[in-house]
Design a protein around this motif. Sequence first.
Motif, PDB file in Angstrom:
ATOM      1  N   GLN A 143       0.842  -1.194   0.000  1.00  0.00           N
ATOM      2  CA  GLN A 143       0.000   0.000   0.000  1.00  0.00           C
ATOM      3  C   GLN A 143       0.883   1.251   0.000  1.00  0.00           C
ATOM      4  OE1 GLN A 143      -0.894   2.444   2.560  1.00  0.00           O
ATOM      5  NE2 GLN A 143      -2.554   3.281   1.324  1.00  0.00           N
ATOM      6  N   ASN A 144       0.477   2.278  -0.723  1.00  0.00           N
ATOM      7  CA  ASN A 144       1.385   3.385  -1.022  1.00  0.00           C
ATOM      8  C   ASN A 144       1.825   4.205   0.185  1.00  0.00           C
ATOM      9  OD1 ASN A 144      -0.069   6.321  -1.125  1.00  0.00           O
ATOM     10  ND2 ASN A 144      -1.553   4.719  -1.581  1.00  0.00           N
ATOM     11  N   CYS A 145       1.178   4.048   1.322  1.00  0.00           N
ATOM     12  CA  CYS A 145       1.544   4.801   2.526  1.00  0.00           C
ATOM     13  C   CYS A 145       2.345   3.972   3.530  1.00  0.00           C
ATOM     14  CB  CYS A 145       0.289   5.323   3.222  1.00  0.00           C
ATOM     15  SG  CYS A 145      -0.774   6.343   2.188  1.00  0.00           S
ATOM     16  N   SER A 146       2.819   2.792   3.129  1.00  0.00           N
ATOM     17  CA  SER A 146       3.446   1.904   4.113  1.00  0.00           C
ATOM     18  C   SER A 146       4.708   2.490   4.721  1.00  0.00           C
ATOM     19  CB  SER A 146       3.744   0.537   3.488  1.00  0.00           C
ATOM     20  OG  SER A 146       4.692   0.637   2.442  1.00  0.00           O
ATOM     21  N   GLY A 147       5.487   3.256   3.946  1.00  0.00           N
ATOM     22  CA  GLY A 147       6.685   3.882   4.506  1.00  0.00           C
ATOM     23  C   GLY A 147       6.338   4.857   5.610  1.00  0.00           C
ATOM     24  N   LYS A 148       5.295   5.636   5.397  1.00  0.00           N
ATOM     25  CA  LYS A 148       4.831   6.574   6.417  1.00  0.00           C
ATOM     26  C   LYS A 148       4.377   5.832   7.671  1.00  0.00           C
ATOM     27  CE  LYS A 148       0.616   8.222   6.262  1.00  0.00           C
ATOM     28  NZ  LYS A 148      -0.594   8.966   5.831  1.00  0.00           N
ATOM     29  N   HIS A 149       3.648   4.758   7.497  1.00  0.00           N
ATOM     30  CA  HIS A 149       3.142   4.010   8.648  1.00  0.00           C
ATOM     31  C   HIS A 149       4.278   3.337   9.420  1.00  0.00           C
ATOM     32  CE1 HIS A 149      -1.339   4.108   8.349  1.00  0.00           C
ATOM     33  NE2 HIS A 149      -0.992   4.656   7.187  1.00  0.00           N
ATOM     34  N   ALA A 150       5.267   2.805   8.711  1.00  0.00           N
ATOM     35  CA  ALA A 150       6.416   2.214   9.399  1.00  0.00           C
ATOM     36  C   ALA A 150       7.148   3.269  10.213  1.00  0.00           C
ATOM     37  CB  ALA A 150       7.361   1.568   8.385  1.00  0.00           C
ATOM     38  N   ALA A 151       7.294   4.465   9.637  1.00  0.00           N
ATOM     39  CA  ALA A 151       7.952   5.557  10.352  1.00  0.00           C
ATOM     40  C   ALA A 151       7.120   6.021  11.544  1.00  0.00           C
ATOM     41  CB  ALA A 151       8.202   6.719   9.394  1.00  0.00           C
ATOM     42  N   MET A 152       5.793   6.028  11.391  1.00  0.00           N
ATOM     43  CA  MET A 152       4.929   6.394  12.514  1.00  0.00           C
ATOM     44  C   MET A 152       5.107   5.418  13.677  1.00  0.00           C
ATOM     45  SD  MET A 152       1.296   7.592  10.831  1.00  0.00           S
ATOM     46  CE  MET A 152       1.076   9.263  10.198  1.00  0.00           C
ATOM     47  N   LEU A 153       5.153   4.137  13.353  1.00  0.00           N
ATOM     48  CA  LEU A 153       5.338   3.124  14.391  1.00  0.00           C
ATOM     49  C   LEU A 153       6.664   3.311  15.123  1.00  0.00           C
ATOM     50  CD1 LEU A 153       3.995  -0.074  12.625  1.00  0.00           C
ATOM     51  CD2 LEU A 153       3.203   0.794  14.837  1.00  0.00           C
ATOM     52  N   TRP A 154       7.745   3.550  14.358  1.00  0.00           N
ATOM     53  CA  TRP A 154       9.051   3.719  14.993  1.00  0.00           C
ATOM     54  C   TRP A 154       9.070   4.969  15.859  1.00  0.00           C
ATOM     55  CZ3 TRP A 154      14.442   4.154  12.156  1.00  0.00           C
ATOM     56  CH2 TRP A 154      15.456   3.883  13.095  1.00  0.00           C
ATOM     57  N   THR A 155       8.463   6.056  15.373  1.00  0.00           N
ATOM     58  CA  THR A 155       8.404   7.289  16.163  1.00  0.00           C
ATOM     59  C   THR A 155       7.671   7.051  17.472  1.00  0.00           C
ATOM     60  OG1 THR A 155       8.390   8.599  14.125  1.00  0.00           O
ATOM     61  CG2 THR A 155       7.703   9.708  16.147  1.00  0.00           C
ATOM     62  N   ALA A 156       6.547   6.331  17.390  1.00  0.00           N
ATOM     63  CA  ALA A 156       5.792   6.033  18.610  1.00  0.00           C
ATOM     64  C   ALA A 156       6.624   5.185  19.575  1.00  0.00           C
ATOM     65  CB  ALA A 156       4.491   5.323  18.250  1.00  0.00           C
ATOM     66  N   LYS A 157       7.294   4.185  19.057  1.00  0.00           N
ATOM     67  CA  LYS A 157       8.097   3.310  19.912  1.00  0.00           C
ATOM     68  C   LYS A 157       9.235   4.071  20.568  1.00  0.00           C
ATOM     69  CE  LYS A 157      10.487  -1.155  19.945  1.00  0.00           C
ATOM     70  NZ  LYS A 157      10.883  -2.339  19.139  1.00  0.00           N
ATOM     71  N   LEU A 158       9.900   4.936  19.834  1.00  0.00           N
ATOM     72  CA  LEU A 158      11.013   5.713  20.381  1.00  0.00           C
ATOM     73  C   LEU A 158      10.577   6.613  21.536  1.00  0.00           C
ATOM     74  CD1 LEU A 158      12.752   6.776  17.045  1.00  0.00           C
ATOM     75  CD2 LEU A 158      13.767   5.350  18.833  1.00  0.00           C
ATOM     76  N   ASN A 159       9.330   7.062  21.474  1.00  0.00           N
ATOM     77  CA  ASN A 159       8.813   7.956  22.503  1.00  0.00           C
ATOM     78  C   ASN A 159       8.070   7.240  23.619  1.00  0.00           C
ATOM     79  OD1 ASN A 159       9.128  11.042  21.722  1.00  0.00           O
ATOM     80  ND2 ASN A 159       8.830   9.900  19.810  1.00  0.00           N
ATOM     81  N   GLY A 160       8.016   5.903  23.548  1.00  0.00           N
ATOM     82  CA  GLY A 160       7.311   5.158  24.573  1.00  0.00           C
ATOM     83  C   GLY A 160       5.803   5.251  24.469  1.00  0.00           C
ATOM     84  N   TRP A 161       5.325   5.614  23.286  1.00  0.00           N
ATOM     85  CA  TRP A 161       3.882   5.714  23.072  1.00  0.00           C
ATOM     86  C   TRP A 161       3.329   4.360  22.634  1.00  0.00           C
ATOM     87  CZ3 TRP A 161       4.959  10.460  19.486  1.00  0.00           C
ATOM     88  CH2 TRP A 161       5.275  11.569  20.270  1.00  0.00           C
ATOM     89  N   SER A 162       2.054   4.132  22.859  1.00  0.00           N
ATOM     90  CA  SER A 162       1.427   2.872  22.485  1.00  0.00           C
ATOM     91  C   SER A 162       1.449   2.701  20.966  1.00  0.00           C
ATOM     92  CB  SER A 162      -0.012   2.831  22.999  1.00  0.00           C
ATOM     93  OG  SER A 162      -0.752   3.949  22.532  1.00  0.00           O
ATOM     94  N   LEU A 163       1.483   1.448  20.526  1.00  0.00           N
ATOM     95  CA  LEU A 163       1.585   1.147  19.101  1.00  0.00           C
ATOM     96  C   LEU A 163       0.260   0.739  18.466  1.00  0.00           C
ATOM     97  CD1 LEU A 163       4.965  -0.850  18.964  1.00  0.00           C
ATOM     98  CD2 LEU A 163       4.578   1.618  18.825  1.00  0.00           C
ATOM     99  N   ASP A 164      -0.558  -0.010  19.185  1.00  0.00           N
ATOM    100  CA  ASP A 164      -1.782  -0.534  18.590  1.00  0.00           C
ATOM    101  C   ASP A 164      -2.726   0.571  18.119  1.00  0.00           C
ATOM    102  OD1 ASP A 164      -0.915  -3.087  18.985  1.00  0.00           O
ATOM    103  OD2 ASP A 164      -2.146  -3.466  20.775  1.00  0.00           O
ATOM    104  N   ASP A 165      -2.710   1.713  18.801  1.00  0.00           N
ATOM    105  CA  ASP A 165      -3.648   2.788  18.484  1.00  0.00           C
ATOM    106  C   ASP A 165      -2.944   4.014  17.924  1.00  0.00           C
ATOM    107  OD1 ASP A 165      -2.327   3.458  20.831  1.00  0.00           O
ATOM    108  OD2 ASP A 165      -4.093   4.350  21.784  1.00  0.00           O
ATOM    109  N   TYR A 166      -1.824   3.811  17.213  1.00  0.00           N
ATOM    110  CA  TYR A 166      -1.057   4.965  16.732  1.00  0.00           C
ATOM    111  C   TYR A 166      -1.816   5.798  15.698  1.00  0.00           C
ATOM    112  CZ  TYR A 166       0.264   2.615  12.286  1.00  0.00           C
ATOM    113  OH  TYR A 166       0.263   1.999  11.056  1.00  0.00           O
ATOM    114  N   LEU A 167      -2.928   5.274  15.156  1.00  0.00           N
ATOM    115  CA  LEU A 167      -3.727   6.022  14.191  1.00  0.00           C
ATOM    116  C   LEU A 167      -4.893   6.777  14.836  1.00  0.00           C
ATOM    117  CD1 LEU A 167      -3.883   3.514  11.200  1.00  0.00           C
ATOM    118  CD2 LEU A 167      -2.309   5.413  11.586  1.00  0.00           C
ATOM    119  N   ASP A 168      -5.037   6.661  16.110  1.00  0.00           N
ATOM    120  CA  ASP A 168      -6.092   7.396  16.816  1.00  0.00           C
ATOM    121  C   ASP A 168      -5.749   8.889  16.812  1.00  0.00           C
ATOM    122  OD1 ASP A 168      -7.765   8.626  18.758  1.00  0.00           O
ATOM    123  OD2 ASP A 168      -7.938   6.756  19.866  1.00  0.00           O
ATOM    124  N   PRO A 169      -6.667   9.761  16.399  1.00  0.00           N
ATOM    125  CA  PRO A 169      -6.369  11.200  16.394  1.00  0.00           C
ATOM    126  C   PRO A 169      -5.947  11.745  17.751  1.00  0.00           C
ATOM    127  CG  PRO A 169      -8.363  10.761  15.159  1.00  0.00           C
ATOM    128  CD  PRO A 169      -7.996   9.465  15.833  1.00  0.00           C
TER     129      PRO A 169
END
Length: 339
Positions: A143-169
């Motif tokens: 899917q064309n946004c997969s790079g963005k989503h992978a980066a979002m996950l890593w950013t969340a992990k680096l900051n200690g933020w939850s991963l399952d709901d990283y798309l929640d506004p």
Amino acid sequence: MVHYGSVVDAPLVREPRHAPVAQLIRAGIVEGVHYGSVVVLGADGEVEFQLGDIEAAFYPRSALKPLQAAAMVRAGLPLDGELLSLAAASHSGEERHLAGTRRILELARLAESDLRNVPDMPLDPVVRDAWVREGRTPSRLAQNCSGKHAAMLWTAKLNGWSLDDYLDPAHPLQQAIAEIVEDLTGRRVAQVTVDGCGAPLFSVSLHGLARAASRLLTAGPGTPEARVADAMREHAEMASGSGRDVAALMRAVPGLLAKDGFEGVQVAALPDGRAVAVKIADGASRARVPVAAAALARAGVDPGLLTEFAGEPLLGGGKPVGAVRAVPALDPLVLSASA
């Protein structure tokens, strides 16, 4: 963190007052018209040209990705070069894009199953056809946004933020993205919805989108904004694809940053801060490309660099009998020829 002044009221939530921006001309007769809106900013940030409605709220779709990537870099994402360009990409699903997304996930010690974007086939029709022939099925990686989503996950992990709901506004990551959207556009977000990939989508004005692109290009060296702009310009094919018009446009115009978005959106900016933004009302890319090229010519780009983006031909009997062109009110070449 870089700030650019006060953030004022949100864009106006209203039906956009679009105007004609492109014509389908067949054998000298206007066969059809595309409506939309266009804004051109000068190096000083002032509006030099506008057509249609540049202040109404609209969804910039993937044209917002450079801002999302800059927000992630602000939040500690340690990417540069090809992989940072991919984090801001609407990629074509080529093998380089899939391999890059896998690499981001590996660096984050995460897996494809952690992605929450919608499974899809590759965006590029040639690549997609090859997948079909090979019996491959839609995937989150393609899917064309997969790079963005992978980066979002890593950013969340680096900051200690939850991963399952990283798309929640309401997630801290998405709140950080909303903050940079408001910071760089200079306007409050008018409304939030869900983009096609599942990520939150923030509404801005066309004027605000152009302003944000300008600020990415004029940010100081080494800032998150500059790092994203540099990565996308140096690795244009990673931000889009080898056969995509935005990559060709960045190769053709020295120093240009360009990003497209679904439903006929285009933004582009130059190193001195000149910027353009385009919205085609019916979402047609055949109008987006020549209108963006005409807007860039309006901004002072040498028209000779934009020849291949002037508009696709209309065929009759397999031969060109016309073309899709920006309206005369927008195209400076037409205006100068008729003066």
